[in-house]
Design an enzyme around this catalytic site. Sequence first.
Site, PDB file in Angstrom:
ATOM      1  N   CYS A  32       0.841  -1.183   0.000  1.00 30.12           N
ATOM      2  CA  CYS A  32       0.000   0.000   0.000  1.00 30.12           C
ATOM      3  C   CYS A  32       0.879   1.237   0.000  1.00 30.12           C
ATOM      4  CB  CYS A  32      -0.868   0.062   1.252  1.00 30.12           C
ATOM      5  SG  CYS A  32      -1.980  -1.336   1.417  1.00 30.12           S
ATOM      6  N   GLY A  89      -0.645   0.754  -4.888  1.00 33.20           N
ATOM      7  CA  GLY A  89      -1.963   0.182  -4.637  1.00 33.20           C
ATOM      8  C   GLY A  89      -2.996   0.774  -5.561  1.00 33.20           C
ATOM      9  N   ASN A 115       0.814   0.473   5.960  1.00 38.83           N
ATOM     10  CA  ASN A 115       1.460  -0.326   4.913  1.00 38.83           C
ATOM     11  C   ASN A 115       2.286  -1.418   5.588  1.00 38.83           C
ATOM     12  OD1 ASN A 115       4.273   0.333   2.669  1.00 38.83           O
ATOM     13  ND2 ASN A 115       2.789  -1.307   2.602  1.00 38.83           N
ATOM     14  N   GLY A 116       2.019  -2.666   5.223  1.00 34.35           N
ATOM     15  CA  GLY A 116       2.768  -3.786   5.819  1.00 34.35           C
ATOM     16  C   GLY A 116       1.795  -4.831   6.337  1.00 34.35           C
ATOM     17  N   TYR A 130      11.499  -4.430  -7.323  1.00 36.04           N
ATOM     18  CA  TYR A 130      10.292  -4.320  -8.144  1.00 36.04           C
ATOM     19  C   TYR A 130       9.318  -3.241  -7.687  1.00 36.04           C
ATOM     20  CZ  TYR A 130       5.601  -5.654  -9.796  1.00 36.04           C
ATOM     21  OH  TYR A 130       4.350  -5.646 -10.329  1.00 36.04           O
ATOM     22  N   CYS A 134       6.005 -14.141   1.319  1.00 35.31           N
ATOM     23  CA  CYS A 134       6.298 -12.990   2.186  1.00 35.31           C
ATOM     24  C   CYS A 134       5.177 -12.852   3.212  1.00 35.31           C
ATOM     25  CB  CYS A 134       6.384 -11.722   1.350  1.00 35.31           C
ATOM     26  SG  CYS A 134       6.673 -10.257   2.358  1.00 35.31           S
TER      27      CYS A 134
HETATM   28  P1  AMP Z   1       5.344 -14.359 -13.552  1.00 36.55           P
HETATM   29  O1  AMP Z   1       6.145 -14.681 -14.774  1.00 36.55           O
HETATM   30  O2  AMP Z   1       3.904 -14.746 -13.706  1.00 36.55           O
HETATM   31  O3  AMP Z   1       5.959 -14.871 -12.327  1.00 36.55           O
HETATM   32  O4  AMP Z   1       5.302 -12.767 -13.433  1.00 36.55           O
HETATM   33  C1  AMP Z   1       6.475 -12.091 -13.269  1.00 36.55           C
HETATM   34  C2  AMP Z   1       6.174 -10.622 -13.284  1.00 36.55           C
HETATM   35  O5  AMP Z   1       5.295 -10.277 -12.205  1.00 36.55           O
HETATM   36  C3  AMP Z   1       7.424  -9.844 -13.112  1.00 36.55           C
HETATM   37  O6  AMP Z   1       7.365  -8.692 -13.926  1.00 36.55           O
HETATM   38  C4  AMP Z   1       7.363  -9.416 -11.698  1.00 36.55           C
HETATM   39  O7  AMP Z   1       7.989  -8.194 -11.508  1.00 36.55           O
HETATM   40  C5  AMP Z   1       5.899  -9.237 -11.441  1.00 36.55           C
HETATM   41  N1  AMP Z   1       5.647  -9.309  -9.987  1.00 36.55           N
HETATM   42  C6  AMP Z   1       6.462  -8.869  -9.048  1.00 36.55           C
HETATM   43  N2  AMP Z   1       5.941  -9.022  -7.836  1.00 36.55           N
HETATM   44  C7  AMP Z   1       4.786  -9.569  -7.983  1.00 36.55           C
HETATM   45  C8  AMP Z   1       3.791  -9.974  -7.064  1.00 36.55           C
HETATM   46  N3  AMP Z   1       3.913  -9.782  -5.774  1.00 36.55           N
HETATM   47  N4  AMP Z   1       2.729 -10.566  -7.559  1.00 36.55           N
HETATM   48  C9  AMP Z   1       2.611 -10.758  -8.871  1.00 36.55           C
HETATM   49  N5  AMP Z   1       3.500 -10.370  -9.778  1.00 36.55           N
HETATM   50  C10 AMP Z   1       4.597  -9.778  -9.355  1.00 36.55           C
END
Ligand code: AMP
Length: 472
Positions: A2, A28, A102-103, A244, A385
């Site tokens: 968030c 978010g 957030n968290g 990311y 996480c």
């Molecule tokens: P996938 O190939 O389906 O694992 O999607 C990878 C992409 O989803 C990458 O661009 C990641 O940066 C992005 N991504 C990063 N964190 C998350 C997350 N918490 N949930 C879903 N996708 C994420």
Amino acid sequence: MCGIIGVSNHTEAAKIAFLGLYALQHRGEEAAGIASYDTENIHVVKNLGLVADAFGEPSLQGLKGTVAIGHCRYSTTGSSNIKNIQPFMAMHKGKPIAVAHNGNLTNTEELYKKLEEEGSIFQTTMDSEIFVHLLVRTRNGTMKDWVSKALEQVRGAYSVVFLIGDTIVGVRDPSGFRPLCLGKLEDGYILASESCALDLLKAQFLRELEPGEMIFIKGNQLESHRLPSMGTTRIAQCIFENVYFARPDSNIFNDNVYEVRKRLGSQLAKEHPVKEADFVMAIPDSGNYAALGYATELGLPLEVGMIRNHYIGRTFIQPSQFLRDFRVRVKLNPIRNVLKGKRVVVVEDSIVRGTTSRSRIEVLRNAGAKEIHMRISCPPIKYPCFYGIDFPSQKELIAANKSIAEIAKFIQVDSLEYLSLEGMLGVMKQSGNFCFACFSGDYPVKIPTNQSKYLLEETALKTAGRSEGLGT
Ligand code: AMP
């Protein structure tokens, strides 16, 4: 995940909060809310949707007062309930208490049990509501004393802003999992998840809150205090914010996110170079900066092989296979002229489930790429996480279940390599101050006992044993 913001001592506090939330939108997209206080009344507006859609001119006009807090909420399954939109607000002894958090807290089960046995009634399913219940129970003595007593009972990840009457309070948990920074705007102060919000408001960036720091702002007066020390807590800032989640134009954890991502890409190139390639490209936008670092390190050309469509909005159409594919395709379209017959290094920030990556690679192949070498600017994500990043259960994390060679086969790339954990930590300015549990399974704060359903059996056993020794 968030985004949060707090504004003090400004005649248009809610409008400033609203504008700041624009810069935090990436944290978010599901819902947004603002609470303001004009010394007589508390005003709250909350809505589903993007920040720009959640507030109209009339609703902003109604958010009167010189103090305000705001929140934008990340979409997680089952949470699209209007009640769960923050700020969460309650009245106590004629004064409002509102919270934007957030968290993820990790001892909610214990706290719910205790509070409910003592008579608390909960209105939402958000762990953030717990803060308000704890605050009203400890309310005695100075505000610093009772806020501190309330937070002493909480474990886990929280960067939080409270509106307590006409005081704005900002706190980062003792591990400092999530970012929170402090800025100055005219005669008041701003608290924001990321510094990019201060830039947009033309506020002066003062500093980040320290892990375990509480800041109390009343009028133009600011006091800083520390939460009492809590056993063996170590600083554990979320490294995935750098990989990311945070915006590249933000400075978090004493570093600039753009520069960190470039360094990750450059380290990745040192560890896993592809020399026989025509060019490097990113999966936009998440892989952009690591791709730049990778290409620069190897002296390879950087090309744009896919274009992102920024005007998608939400697709409320019922999922069918065609529409699921459409959703993936509508976001990124390949440039055939660039890709046809080429040997390409594709840089992406991370792989979670692997399904999106697989679709992207298929699109690149169909556009004529001859060889595809995928490089990932973080290590394999093998553990969920519990501190606020929305990762699926370990069962769904592809790297928890497949070897790198098997993932390469699933995604259908000619080669696949990840950055090493040592390499990743090595490019961080404060490498000892991070949480990297999603890569290593070393959870710095005891994870909730009821969460073993998110873990594979072997990890659940290992974590249960190890958690005994963790102080918080
Ligand atoms: P996938 O190939 O389906 O694992 O999607 C990878 C992409 O989803 C990458 O661009 C990641 O940066 C992005 N991504 C990063 N964190 C998350 C997350 N918490 N949930 C879903 N996708 C994420």
